[in-house]
Design an enzyme around this catalytic site. Structure first.
Site, PDB file in Angstrom:
ATOM      1  N   TYR A   1      14.070  -6.345 -11.991  1.00 39.00           N
ATOM      2  CA  TYR A   1      14.767  -5.601 -12.953  1.00 39.00           C
ATOM      3  C   TYR A   1      15.754  -4.763 -12.119  1.00 39.00           C
ATOM      4  O   TYR A   1      15.429  -3.962 -10.978  1.00 39.00           O
ATOM      5  CB  TYR A   1      13.359  -4.464 -13.260  1.00 39.00           C
ATOM      6  CG  TYR A   1      14.107  -3.254 -13.781  1.00 39.00           C
ATOM      7  CD1 TYR A   1      14.772  -3.148 -15.010  1.00 39.00           C
ATOM      8  CD2 TYR A   1      13.251  -2.047 -13.455  1.00 39.00           C
ATOM      9  CE1 TYR A   1      15.314  -1.853 -15.431  1.00 39.00           C
ATOM     10  CE2 TYR A   1      13.637  -0.719 -13.897  1.00 39.00           C
ATOM     11  CZ  TYR A   1      14.630  -0.724 -14.926  1.00 39.00           C
ATOM     12  OH  TYR A   1      14.906   0.471 -15.358  1.00 39.00           O
TER      13      TYR A   1
ATOM     14  N   ASP B   1       3.646  -3.277 -11.552  1.00 36.76           N
ATOM     15  CA  ASP B   1       4.524  -2.406 -12.752  1.00 36.76           C
ATOM     16  C   ASP B   1       4.230  -3.370 -14.106  1.00 36.76           C
ATOM     17  O   ASP B   1       4.752  -4.334 -14.228  1.00 36.76           O
ATOM     18  CB  ASP B   1       5.855  -2.438 -12.378  1.00 36.76           C
ATOM     19  CG  ASP B   1       6.533  -1.605 -13.691  1.00 36.76           C
ATOM     20  OD1 ASP B   1       6.193  -1.530 -14.745  1.00 36.76           O
ATOM     21  OD2 ASP B   1       7.920  -1.187 -13.244  1.00 36.76           O
TER      22      ASP B   1
ATOM     23  N   ILE C   1       4.339  -2.664 -17.109  1.00 33.42           N
ATOM     24  CA  ILE C   1       4.955  -1.871 -18.251  1.00 33.42           C
ATOM     25  C   ILE C   1       5.120  -2.909 -19.709  1.00 33.42           C
ATOM     26  O   ILE C   1       5.391  -2.306 -20.710  1.00 33.42           O
ATOM     27  CB  ILE C   1       6.513  -1.340 -18.004  1.00 33.42           C
ATOM     28  CG1 ILE C   1       7.090  -0.581 -19.209  1.00 33.42           C
ATOM     29  CG2 ILE C   1       7.568  -2.305 -17.585  1.00 33.42           C
ATOM     30  CD1 ILE C   1       8.496   0.297 -18.664  1.00 33.42           C
TER      31      ILE C   1
ATOM     32  N   LYS D   1       7.974   0.542 -23.631  1.00 31.79           N
ATOM     33  CA  LYS D   1       8.266  -0.966 -24.108  1.00 31.79           C
ATOM     34  C   LYS D   1       7.036  -1.257 -25.078  1.00 31.79           C
ATOM     35  O   LYS D   1       7.448  -1.946 -26.242  1.00 31.79           O
ATOM     36  CB  LYS D   1       8.121  -1.993 -22.897  1.00 31.79           C
ATOM     37  CG  LYS D   1       9.145  -1.660 -21.810  1.00 31.79           C
ATOM     38  CD  LYS D   1      10.601  -1.831 -21.936  1.00 31.79           C
ATOM     39  CE  LYS D   1      11.345  -0.974 -20.816  1.00 31.79           C
ATOM     40  NZ  LYS D   1      12.581  -1.012 -20.992  1.00 31.79           N
TER      41      LYS D   1
HETATM   42  C1  LIG Z   1      10.056  -3.444 -15.019  1.00 24.68           C
HETATM   43  C2  LIG Z   1      10.439  -2.072 -15.410  1.00 24.68           C
HETATM   44  N1  LIG Z   1      10.017  -0.936 -14.865  1.00 24.68           N
HETATM   45  C3  LIG Z   1      10.478   0.255 -15.324  1.00 24.68           C
HETATM   46  C4  LIG Z   1      11.276   0.474 -16.161  1.00 24.68           C
HETATM   47  C5  LIG Z   1      11.670   1.854 -16.657  1.00 24.68           C
HETATM   48  O1  LIG Z   1      10.995   2.053 -17.767  1.00 24.68           O
HETATM   49  P1  LIG Z   1      10.800   3.527 -18.177  1.00 24.68           P
HETATM   50  O2  LIG Z   1      11.747   3.912 -19.444  1.00 24.68           O
HETATM   51  O3  LIG Z   1       9.341   3.880 -18.833  1.00 24.68           O
HETATM   52  O4  LIG Z   1      11.145   4.593 -17.210  1.00 24.68           O
HETATM   53  C6  LIG Z   1      11.857  -0.791 -16.981  1.00 24.68           C
HETATM   54  C7  LIG Z   1      12.852  -0.474 -17.924  1.00 24.68           C
HETATM   55  O5  LIG Z   1      13.514  -1.387 -18.404  1.00 24.68           O
HETATM   56  C8  LIG Z   1      11.349  -1.955 -16.412  1.00 24.68           C
HETATM   57  O6  LIG Z   1      11.779  -3.190 -17.030  1.00 24.68           O
END
Ligand SMILES: Cc1ncc(COP(=O)(O)O)c(C=O)c1O
Length: 387
Positions: A65, A150, A152, A192
């Site tokens: 990312y 992570d 997410i 997400k």
């Molecule tokens: C892998 C990953 N980590 C963190 C984030 C950041 O997310 P947040 O909106 O919760 O700060 C993203 C956002 O695209 C992501 O893809």
């Protein structure tokens, strides 16, 4: 003040239950080990502040990312050393890639404090295999370093193989009483899975009390408002709603992913087989004028200006092979996605006919050159081939 603590208590309770539910209740979360942050962005940065000093390093598998370059490095002074993953094994992490990254850090005189992975992956749209997770756990155990997972995108896994959290592997390997138990940290966010990026709700989950305590202090710089906690407590406690939301979301993501993959296939473009996330990792190598990142940027610019689509070039995710792009399929209507596919298809067709035309032109040029060459040697009756 008192009511704020109540909100926090109920919200954390609802959040940990939601996180467990997403992991099929194979693992449970203790609400005393969770720290709320302003999204996963803040969670990742806070963990860097807690676990590393400026000039120390974290290893990250590529492609990753693009926001990590900002979130992990900018204010903390931490360095990222890539774990080079390639298309030869669908970008899976290997033991040799991990070792190589570790040695590269050493060569750069950087002390490695940990590995950070995204599971499911952004930009690949794939979940990590048990094999990869076991490999990672063995690696961080052997090196005595941290592992941040992570997660997410954990609620977006729409087809098999299902999602396996690193916590499940820790539990299966009965690591509760070993040192690595305290060195694995989870990052989560509602951005997400619930489509709530604007709410800025994220979390760090850690078995290490010192990390929880330090992160709690640091979270003062990125608090989640009590109004948000109050609202989301109600939302997350409605289990019927959240279950229905997550399952409907997965169904729709799968439909969209299928639409995109089939559409691109018709345009002669293949995608990495994926089962999660909001995007596909698309192979456009064959459309590059050369096997370079300069050619990748040229293609990206053409797609932006001529096709009017903004897809992310692999180089922005530190991919080591030119020609890969991340195409998001979830942030638009089906009609818009169909239009985007149609435009890409016409673009590829026009590129193919251009290159066909150029091939014809260059083969005509070549035969003309050959003919001129022969003519120029004809006077002494020698065949050029004999020279
Ligand atoms: C892998 C990953 N980590 C963190 C984030 C950041 O997310 P947040 O909106 O919760 O700060 C993203 C956002 O695209 C992501 O893809």
């Amino acid at each position: 003040m008192c009511s704020n603590i109540f909100f926090l208590f109920f919200f954390l309770q609802a959040l940990v239950e939601f996180m467990a539910e997403i992991r099929g209740n194979k693992v449970s979360f203790d609400q005393n080990k969770i720290v709320l942050t302003a999204g996963a962005t803040s969670a990742n940065e806070t963990l860097m502040f807690c676990l590393a000093e400026p000039g120390e390093a974290f290893l990250l598998p590529t492609p990753y990312y693009p926001g990590f370059d900002r979130d992990l490095k900018w204010r903390t002074g931490v360095e990222i050393v890539p774990i080079q993953c390639t298309s030869s094994n669908d970008f899976q992490i290997t033991s040799s890639a991990l070792e190589e990254a570790f040695h590269e850090a050493r060569r750069r005189k950087l002390r490695v404090k940990g590995v950070l992975v995204t599971n499911p992956s952004n930009p690949l749209g794939t979940t990590m295999t048990r094999n990869e997770l076991n490999l990672l756990l063995s690696f961080v155990t052997e090196k005595g370093i941290h592992l941040i997972s992570d997660e997410i995108y954990s609620g977006t896994v729409f087809s098999s193989p299902g999602f396996v959290s690193i916590l499940e592997v820790l539990k299966d390997r009965k690591c509760e009483n070993s040192q690595v138990w305290d060195r694995v940290h989870i990052v989560y966010s509602l951005s997400k899975d619930l489509g709530l990026p604007g709410f800025r709700v994220g979390a760090i989950y850690s078995n290490d009390d010192t990390v929880v305590s330090a992160a709690t202090k640091m979270s003062s710089f990125g608090l989640v408002s009590s109004q948000t906690q109050y609202l989301l407590s109600a939302l997350l406690s409605d289990k019927k709603f959240t279950r229905n939301y997550i399952s409907e979301n997965k169904k729709r993501l799968k439909q969209r992913q299928t639409l995109l993959v089939k559409g691109l296939e018709k345009a002669g473009i293949s995608c990495l087989e994926s089962n999660a996330g909001l995007f596909c990792w698309v192979n456009m190598k064959h459309l590059l004028s050369s096997n370079t990142f300069t050619a990748e940027m040229e293609l990206w610019k053409k797609i932006v200006h001529e096709v009017k689509l903004n897809i992310s070039p692999g180089s922005s995710c530190h991919c080591t092979e030119p020609g890969w792009f991340r195409v998001c399929f979830a942030n638009m209507s089906e009609e818009t996605l169909n239009l985007a596919i149609q435009r890409l298809k016409s673009f590829v067709e026009s590129m193919n006919s251009q290159s066909h035309h150029q091939m014809l032109k260059s083969s005509r040029r070549k035969s003309l050159a050959k003919w001129v060459f022969r003519l120029s040697f004809d006077h002494d009756h020698r065949e050029p081939e004999e020279r």
